[in-house]
Write a protein that holds these residues in place. Sequence first.
Motif, short mmCIF file in Angstrom:
data_model
loop_
_atom_site.label_atom_id
_atom_site.label_comp_id
_atom_site.label_asym_id
_atom_site.label_seq_id
_atom_site.Cartn_x
_atom_site.Cartn_y
_atom_site.Cartn_z
N VAL A 157 0.85 -1.19 0.00
CA VAL A 157 0.00 0.00 0.00
C VAL A 157 0.88 1.24 0.00
CG1 VAL A 157 -2.01 -1.08 1.09
CG2 VAL A 157 -0.23 -0.04 2.52
N VAL A 158 0.38 2.30 -0.61
CA VAL A 158 1.18 3.52 -0.76
C VAL A 158 0.31 4.75 -0.48
CG1 VAL A 158 2.50 4.97 -2.35
CG2 VAL A 158 2.72 2.47 -2.46
N ASN A 159 0.80 5.59 0.41
CA ASN A 159 0.27 6.94 0.58
C ASN A 159 1.27 7.88 -0.08
OD1 ASN A 159 -0.50 9.49 1.37
ND2 ASN A 159 -0.66 9.01 3.55
N ARG A 160 0.96 8.38 -1.25
CA ARG A 160 1.93 9.15 -2.02
C ARG A 160 2.29 10.47 -1.35
NH1 ARG A 160 3.33 6.97 -6.77
NH2 ARG A 160 2.12 5.14 -7.40
N ASP A 161 1.52 10.88 -0.36
CA ASP A 161 1.86 12.11 0.36
C ASP A 161 3.08 11.94 1.25
OD1 ASP A 161 -0.28 13.43 -0.78
OD2 ASP A 161 -1.64 13.02 0.90
N VAL A 162 3.46 10.70 1.56
CA VAL A 162 4.61 10.48 2.44
C VAL A 162 5.80 9.87 1.71
CG1 VAL A 162 3.12 10.21 4.45
CG2 VAL A 162 3.86 8.18 3.21
N LEU A 163 5.73 9.80 0.38
CA LEU A 163 6.88 9.31 -0.37
C LEU A 163 8.05 10.28 -0.20
CD1 LEU A 163 5.44 8.10 -3.81
CD2 LEU A 163 6.40 6.68 -1.99
N PRO A 164 9.28 9.77 -0.02
CA PRO A 164 10.44 10.67 -0.01
C PRO A 164 10.51 11.44 -1.32
CG PRO A 164 11.05 8.46 0.72
CD PRO A 164 9.65 8.36 0.18
N ALA A 165 11.09 12.63 -1.27
CA ALA A 165 11.17 13.48 -2.46
C ALA A 165 11.84 12.78 -3.62
CB ALA A 165 11.90 14.77 -2.11
N GLY A 166 12.84 11.97 -3.32
CA GLY A 166 13.57 11.28 -4.38
C GLY A 166 12.78 10.21 -5.09
N LEU A 167 11.60 9.86 -4.57
CA LEU A 167 10.76 8.83 -5.20
C LEU A 167 9.55 9.43 -5.89
CD1 LEU A 167 10.77 6.00 -2.50
CD2 LEU A 167 12.32 6.34 -4.43
N ALA A 168 9.47 10.75 -5.97
CA ALA A 168 8.30 11.40 -6.55
C ALA A 168 8.04 10.96 -7.97
CB ALA A 168 8.46 12.92 -6.48
N ALA A 169 9.10 10.74 -8.75
CA ALA A 169 8.94 10.34 -10.15
C ALA A 169 9.27 8.86 -10.37
CB ALA A 169 9.85 11.20 -11.03
N ALA A 170 9.44 8.10 -9.29
CA ALA A 170 9.80 6.69 -9.43
C ALA A 170 8.59 5.86 -9.84
CB ALA A 170 10.36 6.17 -8.10
N ASP A 171 8.87 4.68 -10.39
CA ASP A 171 7.84 3.73 -10.78
C ASP A 171 7.46 2.91 -9.54
OD1 ASP A 171 6.22 1.79 -11.88
OD2 ASP A 171 7.77 0.90 -13.16
N VAL A 172 6.46 3.40 -8.80
CA VAL A 172 6.02 2.75 -7.56
C VAL A 172 4.73 2.00 -7.84
CG1 VAL A 172 5.37 3.07 -5.15
CG2 VAL A 172 7.10 4.56 -6.19
N ARG A 173 4.74 0.70 -7.63
CA ARG A 173 3.60 -0.17 -7.96
C ARG A 173 2.99 -0.75 -6.69
NH1 ARG A 173 6.36 -3.57 -13.05
NH2 ARG A 173 7.34 -1.73 -14.04
#
Length: 362
Positions: free
Chosen positions: A36-52
């Motif tokens: 599960v992913v809450n995109r509001d808490v992703l580190p800045a370096g993962l903002a454009a990463a391919d998160v599945r």
Amino acid sequence: MRVAIVHERFTELGGAEKVVEQMHEVWPDAPIFAAVVNRDVLPAGLAAADVRTSKLQHRYRGGGYAHLLPWLPGAIASFDLSDFDLVITSHHAFANRVRAPEGVPVVSYTHTPARWMWDTRKLRDEPSGPIGRAFLRGFVLTQRRADRAAARRLRGVIANSHAVAARVREHWHVDASVVAPPVELARFTANTGARDDFFLWAGRLVPYKAPVLAAHAARQAGVRLVVAGDGRMRSAVERAAGPGVEVLGAVSDATLVDLYQRCRAFLMPGEEDFGITTVEAQACGAPVIALGAGGALDTVVDGVTGSLYDAGSDPVGALVEQLRTFDPTAYDGAQIRRHAEQFAPEHFRRDLVATVERILAG
């Protein structure tokens, strides 16, 4: 080599998520799988990463995830990893449950074997109320065998401290290499001069970090203590606080840096897996008073960058003695800063790659 990175969940931003951020620096083309992913808490370096995400994502509404706990192992095991040559997991509960195709090696960066799963003393500090604790005890009984079996399928384990490596041997019966996690040092500068007359505790207000113990000890020692952070133990800390204890709640990054730079010493009275805040404090030239156990044995040099103490049978009394006798002038802020620099992100990336390569080479 086609690499996949597996992280259990992005539900809060902490040290484990910063590790994944640095893994992405090493393998920028690797997709990142998380239940599960809450995109509001992703580190800045993962903002454009391919998160599945997994199919469990549709049940997640942000915030807490405790209601999803029974389904997390299955969600991790459901990831299709057939297109990859190597799988790297970021594990603290279930990431090692991945099912890679035969012949595809899985290497685990282990923050810790789940404390609530393997240390029954920690169960009383988990969900509040007898119903929650009873559920967790029952759930643990269904998970330990699967957790150990998953560890034995791994090509290799990399622990974030020697204390965690010892737990890996004890609980999983496998050996682990050690690579310290990354600490963002660029935003910290050292104060090498005089320090103010207050001690500092900072972090999430949760039981194993012992913020209540710190407040009790400061009150008994008659010293000033600043507590920076928030969490479920806040009301208990406020009840324990005396007139010299100031509970700030959550603070900005700039405020935390200022506190690190001015404090008499940073306190870590709980047993941490690693303890990133101790390295951050040292990056600001602050000496550390830490329980001589867990990750502190890797991050603090006794008598050089701080004081490691034995809690014995009286944890509060042991810390009171440290607070009453501590002399910050016995420590060199510049030397403390140099010690902290070995935990910089570039060192983590270098050591991670070298260790993974050694594991794959057999």
